[in-house]
Enzyme design. Structure first.
Site, short mmCIF file in Angstrom:
data_model
loop_
_atom_site.label_atom_id
_atom_site.label_comp_id
_atom_site.label_asym_id
_atom_site.label_seq_id
_atom_site.Cartn_x
_atom_site.Cartn_y
_atom_site.Cartn_z
N GLU A 26 4.53 -4.87 -7.91
CA GLU A 26 4.37 -6.24 -8.41
C GLU A 26 4.82 -6.42 -9.85
OE1 GLU A 26 0.25 -7.63 -8.56
OE2 GLU A 26 -0.41 -5.65 -7.91
N ASP B 163 -1.44 -15.36 -5.49
CA ASP B 163 -1.51 -13.97 -5.05
C ASP B 163 -2.45 -13.89 -3.85
OD1 ASP B 163 -1.78 -11.18 -4.82
OD2 ASP B 163 -1.51 -10.90 -6.97
N HIS C 55 0.19 -0.69 -7.28
CA HIS C 55 -0.93 0.22 -7.00
C HIS C 55 -0.89 0.72 -5.56
CE1 HIS C 55 -2.65 -3.38 -5.05
NE2 HIS C 55 -2.04 -4.02 -6.03
N ASP D 25 -0.88 -7.10 0.41
CA ASP D 25 -1.03 -7.77 -0.87
C ASP D 25 0.34 -8.35 -1.24
OD1 ASP D 25 -1.82 -8.47 -3.44
OD2 ASP D 25 -2.26 -6.41 -4.09
N GLU E 63 5.43 -10.00 -5.59
CA GLU E 63 4.75 -8.80 -5.06
C GLU E 63 4.96 -8.64 -3.56
OE1 GLU E 63 0.45 -8.83 -5.37
OE2 GLU E 63 0.35 -6.64 -5.21
N HIS F 87 -7.12 -1.39 -5.39
CA HIS F 87 -6.49 -0.56 -6.42
C HIS F 87 -7.01 0.86 -6.22
CE1 HIS F 87 -4.46 -3.61 -9.03
NE2 HIS F 87 -5.15 -4.38 -8.21
MN MN Z 1 -1.61 -9.20 -5.36
MN MN Z 2 -1.51 -6.12 -6.05
#
Ligand code: MN
Ligand code: MN
Length: 298
Positions: A188, A83, A154, A94, A283, A162
């Site tokens: 995600e 990630d 998010h 992200d 994601e 977040h």
């Molecule tokens: Mn992530």
């Molecule tokens: Mn994330």
């Protein structure tokens, strides 16, 4: 650069790094080496890591990053979620991928990617988060797998990953937020096998932290570290690994523990599948508009 341009640049870098990471064979590499090389590549391309690269193996769903002296090696048959976060001036892209070298889990990994694609296809300004969750849940269960109910996408804000609005991986009851145009959101899907619990719990390991209070401590050493972390990372997450350029591990870890006890730092424990089953993730970060969603990490 305006904020949308920052997002676009962060997204391009995150996407390039993710695709390069996908091409590599990671078996035999250490988690330490993977984290350091991904983060270095982000910097080489002109971005900054928005959080320590997460390298979560098998039943660990998220929030594991390499320790400064981490000896873990990726083995044949491991399922590894990587990630990646990139920020430009605090605007974060992200994105995540799952790699595995055992065909047994190919369909699990593909189901995560498919659920993400289907969720993106219905997303535009004013789409309700619960409708995205419904599409993800349906897509995953049609393939015979189980979504992780207590992990979600998010909203993102400058220097905040977040940012308060959740995009669930299941249909939720009751009121639901709607996505706003020109705001950034990460979607995600996380999923596990049918015999998984579909819920993650916090594990004992905790190696990602962020500043939640700048209230000074009495001890100078603790204050100095807090100041250093704030200057470098603001409210974004960091790892001990990122501070070994100026600190010895033996001195750093107790100081981080003190800052956690004093509630200057928040810790993010690893998140582990409730039945210890394998977890996969996909994601992207996107910005909705009236006509659809601009996936900045495509
Ligand atoms: Mn992530
Ligand atoms: Mn994330």
């Amino acid at each position: 650069m305006n904020y949308l341009e920052c997002y676009q640049r962060a997204g391009k870098i995150a996407s390039e790094v993710r695709e390069n990471t996908k091409k590599k064979r990671h078996v035999g590499r250490s988690l330490y080496e993977i984290c350091e090389s991904v983060e270095q590549e982000i910097r080489t391309l002109g971005g900054s890591p928005a959080f320590p690269v997460n390298v979560s193996l098998n039943d660990i769903a998220a929030h594991y990053t390499a320790e400064p002296n981490d000896m873990s090696i990726v083995k044949d048959g491991d399922v590894l979620k990587i990630d990646i976060g990139v920020h430009i001036d605090g605007f974060v892209a992200d994105t995540a991928l799952t790699v595995c070298y055992d065909q047994k889990y190919d369909s699990l990994v593909q189901a995560a990617e498919r659920a993400l694609d289907e969720a993106i296809r219905i997303t535009r300004a004013n789409t309700r988060a619960t409708d995205i969750g419904r599409v993800i849940e349906l897509s995953i269960s049609q393939k015979g797998f189980k979504p992780i109910q207590n992990l979600s996408g998010h909203s993102l804000e400058q220097f905040t990953i977040h940012a308060g609005k959740s995009i669930p991986n299941i249909r939720t009851l009751g009121s639901s937020i709607s996505l706003a145009a020109n705001h950034a959101y990460a979607i995600e899907p996380f999923l596990t096998t049918k015999d998984g619990l579909g819920i993650v719990y916090e594990g004992k390991t905790c190696n990602i932290f962020s500043v939640i209070s700048r209230k000074p401590l009495k001890e100078k050493a603790g204050n100095d570290l807090l100041q250093k972390i704030w200057t470098r990372y603001k409210t974004l997450p960091f790892a001990a690994r990122w501070l070994t350029d100026e600190y010895e591990i033996d001195e750093l870890i107790p100081l981080i523990n003190t800052l956690r006890k004093k509630r200057n730092l928040h810790g993010y424990p690893i998140l582990v599948e409730g039945n210890s089953k394998i977890v996969a993730q996909a994601e992207h970060t996107l910005i909705p508009s009236e006509n659809g969603a601009d996936v900045i990490t495509l």
